[in-house]
Design an enzyme around this catalytic site. Structure first.
Site, PDB file in Angstrom:
ATOM      1  N   HIS A  50       0.590   5.208   1.224  1.00  0.00           N
ATOM      2  CA  HIS A  50      -0.094   6.492   1.454  1.00  0.00           C
ATOM      3  C   HIS A  50       0.099   7.543   0.655  1.00  0.00           C
ATOM      4  O   HIS A  50       0.844   8.041   0.642  1.00  0.00           O
ATOM      5  CB  HIS A  50       0.652   6.978   3.121  1.00  0.00           C
ATOM      6  CG  HIS A  50       0.482   4.684   4.101  1.00  0.00           C
ATOM      7  ND1 HIS A  50      -0.519   5.824   5.635  1.00  0.00           N
ATOM      8  CD2 HIS A  50       1.437   4.401   4.437  1.00  0.00           C
ATOM      9  CE1 HIS A  50      -0.605   4.966   5.860  1.00  0.00           C
ATOM     10  NE2 HIS A  50       0.530   3.745   5.156  1.00  0.00           N
TER      11      HIS A  50
ATOM     12  N   HIS B  59       1.321  -1.530   0.016  1.00  0.00           N
ATOM     13  CA  HIS B  59      -0.223  -0.127  -0.187  1.00  0.00           C
ATOM     14  C   HIS B  59       0.792   1.603   0.395  1.00  0.00           C
ATOM     15  O   HIS B  59       2.161   1.338   0.505  1.00  0.00           O
ATOM     16  CB  HIS B  59      -0.752  -0.023   0.759  1.00  0.00           C
ATOM     17  CG  HIS B  59       0.057  -0.173   2.589  1.00  0.00           C
ATOM     18  ND1 HIS B  59       0.226  -0.892   2.831  1.00  0.00           N
ATOM     19  CD2 HIS B  59      -0.338   0.843   3.779  1.00  0.00           C
ATOM     20  CE1 HIS B  59       0.955  -0.691   4.165  1.00  0.00           C
ATOM     21  NE2 HIS B  59       0.610   0.801   4.149  1.00  0.00           N
TER      22      HIS B  59
END
Ligand code: DGP
Length: 137
Positions: free
Chosen positions: A102, A100
């Site tokens: 951010h 992932h």
């Protein structure tokens, strides 16, 4: 088959999220912690442990969506800056072991989120370090 992590469950619709974007490979949604207003996560739908172990084609697609969200943060959300961050392994603060990125909008210096870059260069053999990295790329 690995056990489903929390982001696999979000991809499969087993856990709800505030969705921002979705295609065949990429999903983006608001981070539950909202370090700053609009803090978003962009993830690969398929499970890869982190940025370092994700196939380039997928990594590029995730980064493309991260860029677009960052542009909207500046244009429409009133952010003055954006941090793009991908933690790799627990030593770097990775708590969910699913790739992932951010996207963290920044409104005022120090608001909710701070990266302190100290200068720790003293005593390091920079030519040796540079050589070791360069020769192994
Ligand atoms: P990291 O520490 O880089 O592995 O970041 C993981 C992030 O995931 C952290 O900022 C909080 C967020 N997060 C954890 N669980 C959930 C969840 O169930 N929903 C959403 N939207 N975000 C979550």
């Amino acid at each position: 088959m690995h056990e489903k992590d929390i982001f696999c469950k979000i991809v499969d619709g087993e856990i709800p999220c505030y969705k921002l974007y979705e295609d065949d490979d990429v999903l983006a949604f608001l981070d539950i912690s909202q370090v700053t207003k609009g803090h978003a996560l962009v993830i690969s739908k398929r499970h890869y442990e982190n940025f370092l172990s994700t196939p380039k084609e997928i990594m590029h697609k995730v980064m493309d969506v991260a860029q677009r969200i960052g542009q909207v943060d500046i244009k429409l959300l009133g952010a003055e800056g954006v941090n793009i961050l991908s933690n790799c392994y627990p030593a770097a603060g990775q708590s969910v072991m699913h790739f992932h990125v951010h996207v963290i909008p920044r409104y005022k210096e120090g608001e909710g989120f701070e990266i302190t870059m100290k200068n720790n260069a003293e005593g390091l053999n920079l030519p040796a370090i540079a050589g070791q990295i360069k020769e192994n790329l």
